[in-house]
Design a protein around this motif. Structure first.
Motif, PDB file in Angstrom:
ATOM      1  N   GLY A  74      10.381  16.535  30.931  1.00 40.27           N
ATOM      2  CA  GLY A  74      10.499  15.099  30.721  1.00 40.27           C
ATOM      3  C   GLY A  74       9.184  14.431  30.376  1.00 40.27           C
ATOM      4  O   GLY A  74       9.169  13.372  29.743  1.00 40.27           O
ATOM      5  N   TYR A  81      15.996  13.307  29.498  1.00 34.16           N
ATOM      6  CA  TYR A  81      16.669  12.599  30.590  1.00 34.16           C
ATOM      7  C   TYR A  81      18.072  12.137  30.198  1.00 34.16           C
ATOM      8  O   TYR A  81      18.878  11.805  31.066  1.00 34.16           O
ATOM      9  CB  TYR A  81      15.846  11.385  31.018  1.00 34.16           C
ATOM     10  N   ASP A  86      17.788  14.429  36.260  1.00 35.35           N
ATOM     11  CA  ASP A  86      16.366  14.349  36.584  1.00 35.35           C
ATOM     12  C   ASP A  86      15.951  15.435  37.567  1.00 35.35           C
ATOM     13  O   ASP A  86      14.895  16.057  37.431  1.00 35.35           O
ATOM     14  CB  ASP A  86      16.057  12.958  37.154  1.00 35.35           C
TER      15      ASP A  86
END
Length: 339
Positions: A74, A81, A86
């Motif tokens: 990320g 995302y 996450d």
């Protein structure tokens, strides 16, 4: 269903002899066996001596070591995302190398005798970082690893979309600490759960949880917290009682940056190392601490647990002396009355 008279057992040829009314009556009258506990043969004095004693300053952990995870997928591609949870985002190859280098630095910090105990965020990138930090430390020197959900990343609202860049700009105008992401958290929400973790950590320290790893032949324990940028800043804020304004001064740690909170001569933990004051003070300033925060860290480096820094704004009356009257509505009221 036909039941044996006076019982709850069904009538069945295989049970008729066993579950007769007379036998059931015997079973019903049978008492639960009384349980006995064996008394220890050890003298009472030796039992008392074997109990853990409160943690003294010299037996508190040598350091609390904060480490942000290495470069993640990320960090290099925010679009990940949108299609990946996450918590499931891992390290890049560069992130692995960063974690391995941080592991070498960690081994230099703790030396050849001291032990480590890890607290790690359950997010994949943090756990991968923790593995590479500790994989080359001798197993007998690893006191334990605890997965700790309260030090996870700030929640940004599950899967993200193209609107996140706009939302982050709104955060800057609203205020980074109080802005809450839609379906997610604000930094102040993170503060609440970090407070719970801090209390657990302090309890672990003050109850001598790590005392059995601190025999003279084994050296001191080092507590390593592997987490995320904002969570680590909030941890420092909560530990040192920084204000929101002071929190906003402190920059985000870089990937695999190591922040040392060293035990001072009095037993408290400080960003200023008594044995390397100049270098540690320079680092604290680079982190963003101002003069007041630096002076408090210098005080922390020699103070004892439970002692209060009366020069700190929240400890004495200085908060009232330093209050910004430009924020007080009475200033405008007095101006209105004078007109």
């Amino acid at each position: 269903m036909n039941l044996v008279q006076g019982s709850d057992f069904p009538r069945h040829s295989a049970l008729q002899g066993w579950a007769s009314p007379s036998r059931i009556g015997v079973l019903r009258r049978r008492r639960t066996p009384q349980l006995f506990t064996r008394q220890s043969s050890a003298p009472k004095a030796s039992q008392e001596a074997s109990r853990k004693q409160p943690c003294t300053a010299s037996r508190r952990p040598a350091r609390i070591i904060l480490v942000r995870h290495g470069e993640s997928e990320g960090n290099v591609d925010e679009s990940v995302y949108q299609r990946k949870a996450d918590w499931d985002i891992g390290l890049t190859p560069k992130g692995v190398l960063q974690a391995e280098e941080a592991g070498r630095q960690l081994r230099e910090i703790i030396g050849s005798e001291q032990r480590v105990y890890f607290y790690v965020s359950p997010y994949k990138r943090a756990k991968q970082t923790c593995y590479h930090l500790g994989k080359d430390i001798e197993r007998h020197r690893i006191a334990g690893v605890r997965e700790e959900p309260r030090i996870r990343e700030q929640d940004f609202g599950n899967f993200q979309d193209d609107s996140m860049s706009t939302i982050k700009r709104e955060r800057l105008s609203y205020g980074r600490f109080f802005f809450r992401f839609p379906n997610g958290e604000s930094a102040s929400d993170v503060y609440d759960r970090i407070t719970g973790f801090r209390e657990t950590l302090r309890s672990d320290i003050d109850s001598s949880r790590f005392g059995r790893f601190q025999d003279e032949d084994d050296g001191d324990i080092n507590l390593v917290v592997v987490s995320h940028g904002l969570a680590l800043r909030v941890f420092l804020m909560r530990w040192y009682k920084w204000s929101v304004e002071q929190f906003n001064l402190v920059r985000n740690p870089t990937n695999c940056e190591i922040i040392l909170m060293s035990r001072g001569s009095g037993g408290r933990f400080s960003l200023i190392d008594e044995n390397d004051t100049a270098m540690s003070e320079a680092y604290a300033r680079d982190l963003g601490l101002d003069d007041l925060m630096i002076s408090d860290q210098i005080w922390q480096s020699t103070a004892t647990p439970g002692e209060l820094n009366m020069d700190w704004p929240t400890s004495g009356s200085s908060w009232f002396d330093d209050f910004d009257l430009n924020d007080d509505p009475r200033v405008f009221l007095d101006k209105y009355r004078s007109e």
